[in-house]
Scaffold this active site. Structure first.
Site, PDB file in Angstrom:
ATOM      1  CB  CYS A  68      90.160  -9.445  12.168  1.00 15.12           C
ATOM      2  SG  CYS A  68      91.501  -8.387  11.582  1.00 15.12           S
ATOM      3  CG  HIS A  75      88.334  -9.742   7.639  1.00 12.91           C
ATOM      4  ND1 HIS A  75      87.461  -9.304   8.599  1.00 12.91           N
ATOM      5  CD2 HIS A  75      89.520  -9.136   7.901  1.00 12.91           C
ATOM      6  CE1 HIS A  75      88.081  -8.454   9.395  1.00 12.91           C
ATOM      7  NE2 HIS A  75      89.337  -8.347   9.001  1.00 12.91           N
ATOM      8  CD  GLU A 115      84.510 -11.016   7.660  1.00  8.06           C
ATOM      9  OE1 GLU A 115      85.207 -11.980   8.007  1.00  8.06           O
ATOM     10  OE2 GLU A 115      84.937  -9.842   7.654  1.00  8.06           O
TER      11      GLU A 115
HETATM   12  N1  LIG Z   1      92.711  -3.368  15.108  1.00  7.66           N
HETATM   13  C1  LIG Z   1      93.255  -4.686  14.886  1.00  7.66           C
HETATM   14  C2  LIG Z   1      92.189  -5.581  14.218  1.00  7.66           C
HETATM   15  C3  LIG Z   1      91.874  -5.129  12.831  1.00  7.66           C
HETATM   16  C4  LIG Z   1      90.525  -5.589  12.283  1.00  7.66           C
HETATM   17  O1  LIG Z   1      89.720  -6.272  12.909  1.00  7.66           O
HETATM   18  N2  LIG Z   1      90.287  -5.121  11.042  1.00  7.66           N
HETATM   19  C5  LIG Z   1      89.049  -5.330  10.326  1.00  7.66           C
HETATM   20  C6  LIG Z   1      88.076  -4.188  10.562  1.00  7.66           C
HETATM   21  C7  LIG Z   1      87.045  -4.048   9.457  1.00  7.66           C
HETATM   22  C8  LIG Z   1      86.209  -5.322   9.289  1.00  7.66           C
HETATM   23  O2  LIG Z   1      85.497  -5.722  10.233  1.00  7.66           O
HETATM   24  O3  LIG Z   1      86.317  -5.932   8.209  1.00  7.66           O
HETATM   25  C9  LIG Z   1      94.513  -4.626  14.015  1.00  7.66           C
HETATM   26  O4  LIG Z   1      94.728  -3.595  13.358  1.00  7.66           O
HETATM   27  O5  LIG Z   1      95.262  -5.621  14.001  1.00  7.66           O
END
Ligand SMILES: N[C@@H](CCC(=O)NCCCC(=O)O)C(=O)O
Length: 228
Positions: A90, A197, A199
């Site tokens: 992400c 995600h 994970e």
């Molecule tokens: N801010 C960026 C990346 C978004 C992101 O990484 N979201 C996941 C955060 C929560 C987690 O770790 O599961 C965007 O908005 O594109």
């Protein structure tokens, strides 16, 4: 801090021991990565500051994290120099693209023809990480090679996304609206970034598990070559 789902996936699906590195605006000191076998760049609700890719600042209400930016870009640069296995998730995926000279769209949901890639409002955490849209895999990419898939369905919790692809990166997967959802650097032993995600509950998602299993295998191979 790191949300525990990343650690669980790294331990259970990648089979690696983990250490947390600090977010330092001045970057991670040289020599630290030479003692490691891989890096995983996690997600974060903060956004990469647009000056890193030559764009004007985001609106004041958007969260930034200069210390995270500083650490991430120094980690990616050093990992490339050391050919250290790298998995970006992400925000980590977006950092990889920017580190390679690429750029990001902001607020995808406001762009004509683009899907709304944000997590659903309300509901529980499991609902937020539920598969949200399909992806098509590039048969020549690392992701297709490690998963043996042509397509899949993934979760989606982001509002930024890749605009210009970084130099030397391969687009490994795309969403139905054409947004790049996975990237890899074929010049390195293992450098994979994914916008979703994986994970989240790797036991229930073969594609997600394959990503961490392949990352763990790459780290083990690196250890055998360089840190045995
Ligand atoms: N801010 C960026 C990346 C978004 C992101 O990484 N979201 C996941 C955060 C929560 C987690 O770790 O599961 C965007 O908005 O594109």
């Amino acid at each position: 801090m790191v949300v525990n789902k990343y650690i669980t996936a790294l331990v259970e699906a990648a089979g690696v021991d983990t250490v947390l590195l600090p977010a330092l605006e001045t970057g991670i000191p040289a020599g630290v990565l030479a003692r490691l076998d891989g890096i995983c760049l996690t997600g974060s609700y903060s956004n990469v500051e647009p000056h890193h890719y030559g764009r004007p600042p985001l609106p004041e209400d958007c969260r930034h994290d200069p210390a995270r930016d500083g650490s991430a870009f120094s980690l990616i640069r050093q990992a490339r120099e050391l050919n250290l296995p790298m998995l970006g998730i992400c925000r980590g995926f977006q950092e990889m693209n920017v580190a390679y000279g690429g750029s990001l769209y902001h607020r995808l949901q406001d762009r004509p023809g683009m899907l709304d890639h944000r997590e659903p409002e309300g509901g529980d955490t499991n609902g937020h990480y539920h598969p949200a849209h399909d992806i098509s895999l590039n048969p020549l990419g690392l992701l297709a090679r490690i998963s043996d898939l042509h397509s899949s369905r993934v979760n989606s919790l982001h509002q930024q996304g890749i605009d210009r692809l970084g130099q030397g990166l391969t687009a490994d997967a795309t969403a139905p609206d054409g947004l790049i959802e996975a990237i890899s650097d074929p010049s390195l032993a293992f450098a994979l970034g994914v916008q979703w995600h994986p994970e989240w509950q790797t036991r229930h998602h073969p594609l997600y598990r394959a990503i961490f299993t392949a990352f763990g295998e790459a780290c083990a191979q690196h250890q055998r070559r360089f840190n045995a």
